[in-house]
Write a protein that holds these residues in place. Structure first.
Motif, PDB file in Angstrom:
ATOM      1  N   PHE A 102       0.836  -1.206   0.000  1.00  9.45           N
ATOM      2  CA  PHE A 102       0.000   0.000   0.000  1.00  9.45           C
ATOM      3  C   PHE A 102       0.871   1.256   0.000  1.00  9.45           C
ATOM      4  CE2 PHE A 102      -2.630   3.311   1.924  1.00  9.45           C
ATOM      5  CZ  PHE A 102      -3.882   3.115   1.339  1.00  9.45           C
ATOM      6  N   GLY A 138      -8.033  -1.663  -2.777  1.00  6.56           N
ATOM      7  CA  GLY A 138      -8.333  -0.769  -1.651  1.00  6.56           C
ATOM      8  C   GLY A 138      -7.752   0.626  -1.870  1.00  6.56           C
ATOM      9  N   LEU A 139      -6.533   0.650  -2.373  1.00  2.00           N
ATOM     10  CA  LEU A 139      -5.871   1.937  -2.621  1.00  2.00           C
ATOM     11  C   LEU A 139      -6.607   2.731  -3.706  1.00  2.00           C
ATOM     12  CD1 LEU A 139      -3.512   3.961  -2.362  1.00  2.00           C
ATOM     13  CD2 LEU A 139      -2.262   2.548  -4.015  1.00  2.00           C
ATOM     14  N   ARG A 141      -9.644   2.420  -4.781  1.00  2.00           N
ATOM     15  CA  ARG A 141     -10.975   2.823  -4.323  1.00  2.00           C
ATOM     16  C   ARG A 141     -10.847   4.099  -3.480  1.00  2.00           C
ATOM     17  NH1 ARG A 141     -14.196   2.472  -0.091  1.00  2.00           N
ATOM     18  NH2 ARG A 141     -12.703   1.333   1.175  1.00  2.00           N
ATOM     19  N   GLN A 142      -9.822   4.123  -2.625  1.00  2.00           N
ATOM     20  CA  GLN A 142      -9.648   5.291  -1.769  1.00  2.00           C
ATOM     21  C   GLN A 142      -9.294   6.542  -2.580  1.00  2.00           C
ATOM     22  OE1 GLN A 142      -6.442   5.342   1.070  1.00  2.00           O
ATOM     23  NE2 GLN A 142      -7.812   6.173   2.607  1.00  2.00           N
ATOM     24  N   LEU A 143      -8.627   6.327  -3.703  1.00  2.00           N
ATOM     25  CA  LEU A 143      -8.253   7.473  -4.543  1.00  2.00           C
ATOM     26  C   LEU A 143      -9.404   7.871  -5.464  1.00  2.00           C
ATOM     27  CD1 LEU A 143      -4.560   6.427  -5.355  1.00  2.00           C
ATOM     28  CD2 LEU A 143      -5.364   8.105  -3.676  1.00  2.00           C
ATOM     29  N   GLN A 253       4.856   8.791   1.916  1.00  2.00           N
ATOM     30  CA  GLN A 253       3.799   7.792   1.716  1.00  2.00           C
ATOM     31  C   GLN A 253       2.671   8.105   2.711  1.00  2.00           C
ATOM     32  OE1 GLN A 253       3.193   5.311   4.086  1.00  2.00           O
ATOM     33  NE2 GLN A 253       4.970   5.609   5.418  1.00  2.00           N
ATOM     34  N   PRO A 254       1.465   7.640   2.431  1.00  2.00           N
ATOM     35  CA  PRO A 254       0.313   8.102   3.222  1.00  2.00           C
ATOM     36  C   PRO A 254       0.247   7.574   4.656  1.00  2.00           C
ATOM     37  CG  PRO A 254      -0.393   6.507   1.566  1.00  2.00           C
ATOM     38  CD  PRO A 254       1.033   6.828   1.268  1.00  2.00           C
ATOM     39  N   SER A 256       1.842   7.903   7.200  1.00  2.00           N
ATOM     40  CA  SER A 256       2.921   8.760   7.680  1.00  2.00           C
ATOM     41  C   SER A 256       2.917   8.855   9.204  1.00  2.00           C
ATOM     42  CB  SER A 256       2.771  10.150   7.052  1.00  2.00           C
ATOM     43  OG  SER A 256       1.437  10.617   7.198  1.00  2.00           O
TER      44      SER A 256
ATOM     45  N   PHE B 102      -5.327   4.903  10.812  1.00  2.00           N
ATOM     46  CA  PHE B 102      -5.553   5.160   9.381  1.00  2.00           C
ATOM     47  C   PHE B 102      -6.797   4.407   8.897  1.00  2.00           C
ATOM     48  CE2 PHE B 102      -4.876   4.528   4.829  1.00  2.00           C
ATOM     49  CZ  PHE B 102      -4.376   5.752   4.402  1.00  2.00           C
ATOM     50  N   ALA B 106     -10.194   6.378   7.889  1.00  2.00           N
ATOM     51  CA  ALA B 106     -10.619   6.254   6.490  1.00  2.00           C
ATOM     52  C   ALA B 106     -12.053   5.724   6.422  1.00  2.00           C
ATOM     53  CB  ALA B 106      -9.664   5.334   5.731  1.00  2.00           C
ATOM     54  N   LEU B 135      -0.771  10.727  11.002  1.00  2.00           N
ATOM     55  CA  LEU B 135      -1.557   9.783  10.198  1.00  2.00           C
ATOM     56  C   LEU B 135      -2.775  10.461   9.594  1.00  2.00           C
ATOM     57  CD1 LEU B 135      -1.256   6.743   9.495  1.00  2.00           C
ATOM     58  CD2 LEU B 135       0.299   7.525  11.255  1.00  2.00           C
ATOM     59  N   GLN B 137      -2.944  13.562   8.844  1.00  2.00           N
ATOM     60  CA  GLN B 137      -2.413  14.403   7.770  1.00  2.00           C
ATOM     61  C   GLN B 137      -2.126  13.560   6.520  1.00  2.00           C
ATOM     62  OE1 GLN B 137       0.896  16.157   9.909  1.00  2.00           O
ATOM     63  NE2 GLN B 137      -0.310  17.925  10.617  1.00  2.00           N
ATOM     64  N   GLY B 138      -1.574  12.366   6.736  1.00  2.00           N
ATOM     65  CA  GLY B 138      -1.284  11.485   5.604  1.00  2.00           C
ATOM     66  C   GLY B 138      -2.551  11.042   4.891  1.00  2.00           C
ATOM     67  N   LEU B 139      -3.555  10.716   5.685  1.00  2.00           N
ATOM     68  CA  LEU B 139      -4.827  10.270   5.107  1.00  2.00           C
ATOM     69  C   LEU B 139      -5.499  11.390   4.313  1.00  2.00           C
ATOM     70  CD1 LEU B 139      -7.226   8.270   4.814  1.00  2.00           C
ATOM     71  CD2 LEU B 139      -8.052   9.134   7.025  1.00  2.00           C
ATOM     72  N   ARG B 141      -4.186  14.075   3.067  1.00  2.00           N
ATOM     73  CA  ARG B 141      -3.407  14.405   1.880  1.00  2.00           C
ATOM     74  C   ARG B 141      -3.736  13.428   0.758  1.00  2.00           C
ATOM     75  NH1 ARG B 141       1.104  13.035  -0.670  1.00  2.00           N
ATOM     76  NH2 ARG B 141       1.619  11.392   0.801  1.00  2.00           N
ATOM     77  N   GLN B 142      -3.843  12.149   1.131  1.00  2.00           N
ATOM     78  CA  GLN B 142      -4.145  11.148   0.116  1.00  2.00           C
ATOM     79  C   GLN B 142      -5.537  11.332  -0.482  1.00  2.00           C
ATOM     80  OE1 GLN B 142      -4.396   7.018   1.255  1.00  2.00           O
ATOM     81  NE2 GLN B 142      -3.196   6.458  -0.534  1.00  2.00           N
ATOM     82  N   LEU B 143      -6.444  11.874   0.320  1.00  2.00           N
ATOM     83  CA  LEU B 143      -7.811  12.097  -0.169  1.00  2.00           C
ATOM     84  C   LEU B 143      -7.903  13.415  -0.933  1.00  2.00           C
ATOM     85  CD1 LEU B 143      -9.777  10.795   2.957  1.00  2.00           C
ATOM     86  CD2 LEU B 143      -9.337   9.601   0.795  1.00  2.00           C
ATOM     87  N   PRO B 254      -9.470   0.883   3.654  1.00  2.00           N
ATOM     88  CA  PRO B 254      -8.620   0.836   2.457  1.00  2.00           C
ATOM     89  C   PRO B 254      -7.454  -0.150   2.513  1.00  2.00           C
ATOM     90  CG  PRO B 254      -8.228   2.863   3.690  1.00  2.00           C
ATOM     91  CD  PRO B 254      -9.409   2.200   4.314  1.00  2.00           C
TER      92      PRO B 254
END
Lengths: 418, 418
Positions: A102, A138-139, A141-143, A253-254, A256, B102, B106, B135, B137-139, B141-143, B254
């Protein structure tokens, strides 16, 4: 014709024979499932005892520094890196293979969005280990379903150019297929993927510790893998992630977490990714499992991987030859490639009653495993499997098949991971 | 005035005194850092030996079934659930606290996007453990930065209604602040958050095993926490995640790996999430660390959490009283709340030379820890800390402060997690 004596002589002349002492197997067991869970290392019990009693019991919280606990992911990562041609400072041992995929795939797609914008396909093998596919699903879908996970069969993946359209951002491939043992040519495949404008993540679960891998030399982008198969790290030991030097600092990476922070003990409120591979760490790691995994890795410091690969191929050659010579009248098919350059470190054989046949083998102390559909899978781990073991296995198989001495399944043979 | 004899008498009459035998501490050590890394459990070494030699060594791959390895996350989850009022089938032990946050955040944001669309703020404490913030912040950012992570200080968080605008989708709070020991009222806070239309995730790292927690009774949505502090699971032992029954099957998370699949051994190419809490699992788990963590959890099966909480408050009351009585002329401030309903299971005291003072205490065998900025932190774990330990600690502190017997920092005191 080969006979058992010839196998005994090969064992006696085996340059890797001494490594058998680094492992403890139950008396009378032939263990051909080291590609699911590697055998117990001889030093594991003492190491576990030391960690529990001295490092935890006496060192207590101080052991995060004094026993090197905090650096274990990097310490172990360096040792794996040496086995997979990763180069120093490029590998950490942490989390699970699935979670590392992931992280790698998220970072790779982020980088590709800059380098090759507009590409929306993540390509992987239909025959990849399912969890790799699930994580990619999963990744994406989340994006927001901006990306599509496209599955292609191994043949198409091997002839990648046809699948490598300009929609493809990322390719995720298992270096060795868990079911069939088919091995990809990492350098050529990576080159084809890059020529097509995509990035590649290699899953090394079935190749790390089994054969020579040259990640950096192949120009690979990222890789993941586990430590509990051919690396003998112990049940469920943490996995590894490798990222090429050129990509490490491109994007965070997410997942984080604080272990990937540039200054984890500053307790700052904002995430600043560490430089280098440490940014692929997330949270606190299971020290006991990591420490015992190190025992397995340390064995490889004494092993010549060329010799390991050479013996692995000799073992699988022998297995295939004996299967053909001694099981001629049975409905079996060897699905592992005959060509050395396409073969990992296992022999997979289909039989309509494979599940029951494997159960009968296990009852006789010969432990391989069953994989859907209809596959008898025999992992060949050169450090503790010998030529006579292969002979005895094929003979037992012959006896079971000749006498149809299997009955209803008695064992549910589940693998750890792949 | 209290004296040491009075403390000795309290220890003799302590109904939890027998639990001291469940832990092994070095001779002469007073251990007040169990809120960073719990003490070694007496059964840990034997359990590790059993897992390595018998389960791994003899059982080999079969132990995934015969030794219950595959079900360890659920088996341990049930035991934790009993301690945090989670209800059966709602907790698994897996991965790290950061990774579990995370997954939880999510899934919670996914659910809120349906139930309360248009809300774009994730609210958390400025004083939360940093990795939780990272975490989130990472989530986000990814969204795609659709969401904003908004930090509020503890006072605002405690008086939530002012911060709970209709922009807030999700609130993430540490039940007990790792630095100050401040405890939130879970039921009242959850009610306020729900009244404001947001969902809540509780981080129980500093409350699970330290005090009575009633997740289901409080109407909480999700919770995460670690097992290596008050639950004494061992260094870096896997964390837990709890999801209320009403939310478990709403959305997949995810990190959708094969351990969270409805039929993990079918090897299907598409991810189908398991019903219930198992869908919050991802990949293969570190069996050795999980098995040793279970030893810590099993101790709690014999402990009355009301008695644990009662002794914890008595210990911290005593610590505060003695600090006031015996350290009157020093520039210290007790930052842990005096009110029982706002206090976790620690006493945090600021001093300008806190780092050096803690180093001097550690040199005398009294192990607490230092937290930025200027905090001497003393964790009080009722199962193995006694009243005399508190007396001796404050006396040592008095001696060090009176004589300024500290010098340049000799120890780098890093905590495991929080």
């Amino acid at each position: 014709m080969i006979d058992r004596t010839a196998c005994e002589i090969r064992d006696e002349n085996d340059p890797l024979r001494a490594f058998r002492e680094d492992f403890v197997l139950p008396e009378g067991t032939i263990y051909l499932d080291g590609n699911s869970l590697g055998a117990r290392t001889a030093g594991a019990a003492a190491r576990a005892h030391e960690v529990v009693t001295n490092e935890w019991g006496t060192g207590l919280i101080r052991s995060w520094n004094t026993a090197g606990w905090f650096d274990l992911p990097v310490t172990l990562g360096e040792k794996i890196s040496g086995l997979v041609g990763g180069g120093s400072g490029s590998t950490v041992v942490t989390d699970s293979t699935s979670i590392n995929l992931f992280k790698a795939a998220a970072a790779a797609l982020d980088i590709q969005a800059e380098d090759a914008p507009g590409r929306t396909v993540v390509l992987t093998q239909q025959e990849n280990f399912p969890s790799d596919i699930y994580l990619l699903q999963g990744l994406t879908r989340q994006l927001g379903d901006h990306y599509e996970v496209r599955l292609v069969d191994d043949e198409v993946a091997a002839g990648l150019p046809t699948a490598l359209t300009d929609e493809v951002a990322l390719v995720v491939l298992s270096h060795v297929n868990y079911r069939t043992g088919r091995l990809f040519d990492m350098a050529a495949t990576t080159e084809a993927i890059h020529a097509g404008g995509a990035a590649v993540i290699w899953d090394l679960c079935h190749s790390a510790g089994a054969l020579e891998v040259d990640l950096a030399g192949s120009g690979a982008d990222m890789a993941i893998g586990c430590t509990y198969k051919f690396l003998n790290g112990g049940p469920g030991a943490p996995a590894f992630i490798w990222v090429s030097g050129a990509l490490q600092n491109r994007r965070p990476q997410p997942l984080s977490g604080w272990w990937g922070h540039a200054r984890p003990f500053d307790m700052a409120a904002d995430y600043t990714p560490a430089e280098g591979i440490r940014r692929f760490l997330t949270g606190t790691q299971p020290v006991l499992s990591l420490s015992v995994a190190e025992v397995g890795l340390d064995i490889f410091a004494r092993a010549d991987m060329a010799a390991v690969r050479s013996k692995s191929l000799e073992l699988s050659d022998l297995f295939m030859t004996l299967a053909e010579q001694r099981l001629p009248d049975h409905p079996i098919e060897i699905v592992t490639p005959r060509e050395h350059e396409h073969r990992g470190s296992q022999v997979s054989i289909t039989h309509p009653e494979a599940f029951a046949v494997m159960s009968a083998l296990i009852e006789r102390g010969i432990i391989g495993d069953y994989r859907e559909p209809s596959v008898l899978r025999f992992g060949l781990t050169p450090l503790y499997v010998g030529f006579t073991d292969v002979w005895d296995t094929v003979e037992a198989l012959r006896d079971i098949l000749d006498n149809r001495s299997w009955d209803a399944p008695r064992h549910q043979v589940r693998g750890a991971v792949t």
